[in-house]
Motif scaffolding. Sequence first.
Motif, PDB file in Angstrom:
ATOM      1  N   MET A  30     -36.430  38.194 -85.511  1.00 20.47           N
ATOM      2  CA  MET A  30     -36.711  39.619 -85.385  1.00 20.47           C
ATOM      3  C   MET A  30     -36.099  40.124 -84.081  1.00 20.47           C
ATOM      4  N   LEU A  31     -35.332  41.216 -84.163  1.00 21.61           N
ATOM      5  CA  LEU A  31     -34.672  41.774 -82.989  1.00 21.61           C
ATOM      6  C   LEU A  31     -35.088  43.227 -82.807  1.00 21.61           C
ATOM      7  N   PRO A  32     -35.211  43.687 -81.559  1.00 17.62           N
ATOM      8  CA  PRO A  32     -35.609  45.079 -81.315  1.00 17.62           C
ATOM      9  C   PRO A  32     -34.435  46.056 -81.351  1.00 17.62           C
ATOM     10  N   GLN A  33     -33.212  45.563 -81.637  1.00 16.04           N
ATOM     11  CA  GLN A  33     -32.049  46.436 -81.672  1.00 16.04           C
ATOM     12  C   GLN A  33     -31.189  46.093 -82.895  1.00 16.04           C
ATOM     13  N   PRO A  34     -30.400  47.052 -83.399  1.00 14.50           N
ATOM     14  CA  PRO A  34     -29.627  46.835 -84.629  1.00 14.50           C
ATOM     15  C   PRO A  34     -28.356  46.015 -84.436  1.00 14.50           C
ATOM     16  N   ASN A  35     -27.934  45.812 -83.188  1.00 16.50           N
ATOM     17  CA  ASN A  35     -26.697  45.074 -82.925  1.00 16.50           C
ATOM     18  C   ASN A  35     -26.955  44.008 -81.871  1.00 16.50           C
ATOM     19  N   ALA A  36     -26.314  42.853 -82.045  1.00 18.36           N
ATOM     20  CA  ALA A  36     -26.499  41.769 -81.072  1.00 18.36           C
ATOM     21  C   ALA A  36     -25.359  40.771 -81.208  1.00 18.36           C
ATOM     22  N   LEU A  37     -25.166  39.990 -80.164  1.00 15.40           N
ATOM     23  CA  LEU A  37     -24.213  38.882 -80.171  1.00 15.40           C
ATOM     24  C   LEU A  37     -25.005  37.586 -80.222  1.00 15.40           C
ATOM     25  N   PHE A  38     -24.652  36.725 -81.188  1.00 15.37           N
ATOM     26  CA  PHE A  38     -25.326  35.432 -81.275  1.00 15.37           C
ATOM     27  C   PHE A  38     -24.436  34.347 -80.659  1.00 15.37           C
ATOM     28  N   PHE A  39     -25.049  33.493 -79.854  1.00  9.37           N
ATOM     29  CA  PHE A  39     -24.388  32.274 -79.408  1.00  9.37           C
ATOM     30  C   PHE A  39     -25.462  31.214 -79.195  1.00  9.37           C
TER      31      PHE A  39
ATOM     32  N   GLN B   4     -28.047  38.254 -77.959  1.00 10.44           N
ATOM     33  CA  GLN B   4     -27.835  39.086 -76.788  1.00 10.44           C
ATOM     34  C   GLN B   4     -27.624  40.538 -77.194  1.00 10.44           C
ATOM     35  N   GLY B   5     -28.566  41.432 -76.805  1.00  9.08           N
ATOM     36  CA  GLY B   5     -28.390  42.851 -77.066  1.00  9.08           C
ATOM     37  C   GLY B   5     -27.675  43.535 -75.925  1.00  9.08           C
ATOM     38  N   ASP B   6     -28.236  43.451 -74.752  1.00  5.97           N
ATOM     39  CA  ASP B   6     -27.604  43.930 -73.526  1.00  5.97           C
ATOM     40  C   ASP B   6     -28.185  43.122 -72.380  1.00  5.97           C
ATOM     41  N   ASP B   7     -27.886  43.519 -71.142  1.00 12.24           N
ATOM     42  CA  ASP B   7     -28.317  42.730 -69.993  1.00 12.24           C
ATOM     43  C   ASP B   7     -29.834  42.629 -69.888  1.00 12.24           C
ATOM     44  N   THR B   8     -30.530  43.642 -70.379  1.00 11.58           N
ATOM     45  CA  THR B   8     -31.994  43.648 -70.252  1.00 11.58           C
ATOM     46  C   THR B   8     -32.693  43.386 -71.578  1.00 11.58           C
ATOM     47  N   ASN B   9     -31.931  43.130 -72.620  1.00  8.78           N
ATOM     48  CA  ASN B   9     -32.529  42.999 -73.946  1.00  8.78           C
ATOM     49  C   ASN B   9     -31.890  41.829 -74.684  1.00  8.78           C
ATOM     50  N   GLN B  10     -32.496  40.671 -74.560  1.00 10.07           N
ATOM     51  CA  GLN B  10     -32.010  39.519 -75.281  1.00 10.07           C
ATOM     52  C   GLN B  10     -33.193  38.666 -75.727  1.00 10.07           C
ATOM     53  N   GLN B  11     -32.970  37.946 -76.820  1.00  9.35           N
ATOM     54  CA  GLN B  11     -34.012  37.079 -77.361  1.00  9.35           C
ATOM     55  C   GLN B  11     -33.505  35.652 -77.358  1.00  9.35           C
ATOM     56  N   ILE B  12     -34.319  34.749 -76.822  1.00 10.95           N
ATOM     57  CA  ILE B  12     -33.930  33.344 -76.699  1.00 10.95           C
ATOM     58  C   ILE B  12     -34.924  32.486 -77.464  1.00 10.95           C
ATOM     59  N   GLU B  13     -34.417  31.588 -78.282  1.00  8.44           N
ATOM     60  CA  GLU B  13     -35.258  30.618 -78.988  1.00  8.44           C
ATOM     61  C   GLU B  13     -34.754  29.229 -78.626  1.00  8.44           C
ATOM     62  N   THR B  14     -35.605  28.429 -78.054  1.00 13.29           N
ATOM     63  CA  THR B  14     -35.212  27.086 -77.654  1.00 13.29           C
ATOM     64  C   THR B  14     -36.381  26.139 -77.866  1.00 13.29           C
ATOM     65  N   GLY B  15     -36.075  24.888 -78.145  1.00 12.03           N
ATOM     66  CA  GLY B  15     -37.131  23.913 -78.369  1.00 12.03           C
ATOM     67  C   GLY B  15     -36.612  22.685 -79.077  1.00 12.03           C
TER      68      GLY B  15
END
Length: 397
Positions: free
Chosen positions: A291-300, A239-250
């Motif tokens: 790969m993330l488009p921002q230098p900071n993120a929260l992982f959960f 989770q980068g911000d409200d409009t910038n998050q990356q999800i991997e599921t499967g």
Amino acid sequence: MIRRISRRFNSYKKQTTFVQLGRKTDNSMTYDVGQHFLHEKLNYRGLLLFDIPHQRYTYDEKSQDYVLNDEVKYMALVDGRDIPAHESHMVQDIFKDAMLNLRNVDNFDIVDPREIRPYDHNPFQGYDEKGLPLRNEDAFDFENYWYKKFIYDFDGQAKETGNLLKWKNDYFNYESLSTFERTCWPEGIKVSISPVFLAYNSKTQIVPQFCWKYHLRIELLSQFAGVYYKIKRHNFTWQGDDTNQQIETGPGLNVGSDFIPGSPNLRRKKNIGSITLTPENPIFKFTSSTMLPQPNALFFGSLQIKDHRGREFMLPLPSFNLNVDQKKLEIEKLLQKVDVPKRGSKIENLNTVENPPEEIPTHKPSVTKNGNATIVAGVKLTKKDPKDDGSNNDRKI
């Protein structure tokens, strides 16, 4: 003389043989370069290269916060004969090479000293009449392509070679390791995740990307017979911000790196769909990347698990923040400005003797400020000869 049963695998059948190990020594929390050992839980032969400062963050359910313990871990080489091909993810790492490619490299492992059973392999037996060293026939039986490149021990005293010093400087691009650990009861499953900032890439992406690798380990703590857990599905969110998050599921879990600049189809992550934890095989571990488009993120994230009773549940993973070190990021951006020759059509494999790694930067750049000017020193790249068709495999790392 201590012996143990060693697993030997080939494409046709499994073979069990006895292997001379040497003399068992007392366990310790500190070891020197070149120490041979057996991994207590994964049952492989290994050799320690160097220690890594380690911060272990253990999640406390009552306070809902992490408790910090400063420890040490070790980077080790692994005898690949002890790891079946379908379990190679257990001792696999990801490194960035000179071409800024992210490479899956087999038979490397990061080891907790509590899981090390040290052995004295006694290789040196004296000198022959010509003054050449004699090796003991009962010396530790160990095979790894990088062994002779990294360790100089023919006289019985293991020492780092120049290749190992260079590799630590150029490939091993972090000085410490942080692990976030969470144990869930009553299931008795412990999950540990160790994230590492690996690379910054602005050359082949419309939006610059920040690459992270993470070591993930899942361990069953229960010893009751008949208990098992099947990992059915994973859900990871950065989770980068409200409009910038990356999800991997499967289904299952994705292992390895799926990013190589300029060669999008050269390698993709491997999906492992059949994962079962039992008291006999309680550990599943792997290294992967994102790969993330921002230098900071929260992982959960979470894992969907089915137990031996047929009950399905969601296992929460430890959450943590990803923050890129600005000093490392500045160096990465400077390296992006250096013209790196494109790799030829021939695929080079870091795991084979036939295709050793290409020459890589021999120095990390030094960045200083002089008024409004930025001075960069120490950047040295060995460029590939345009006339070289890739057939010369005699280069050294």
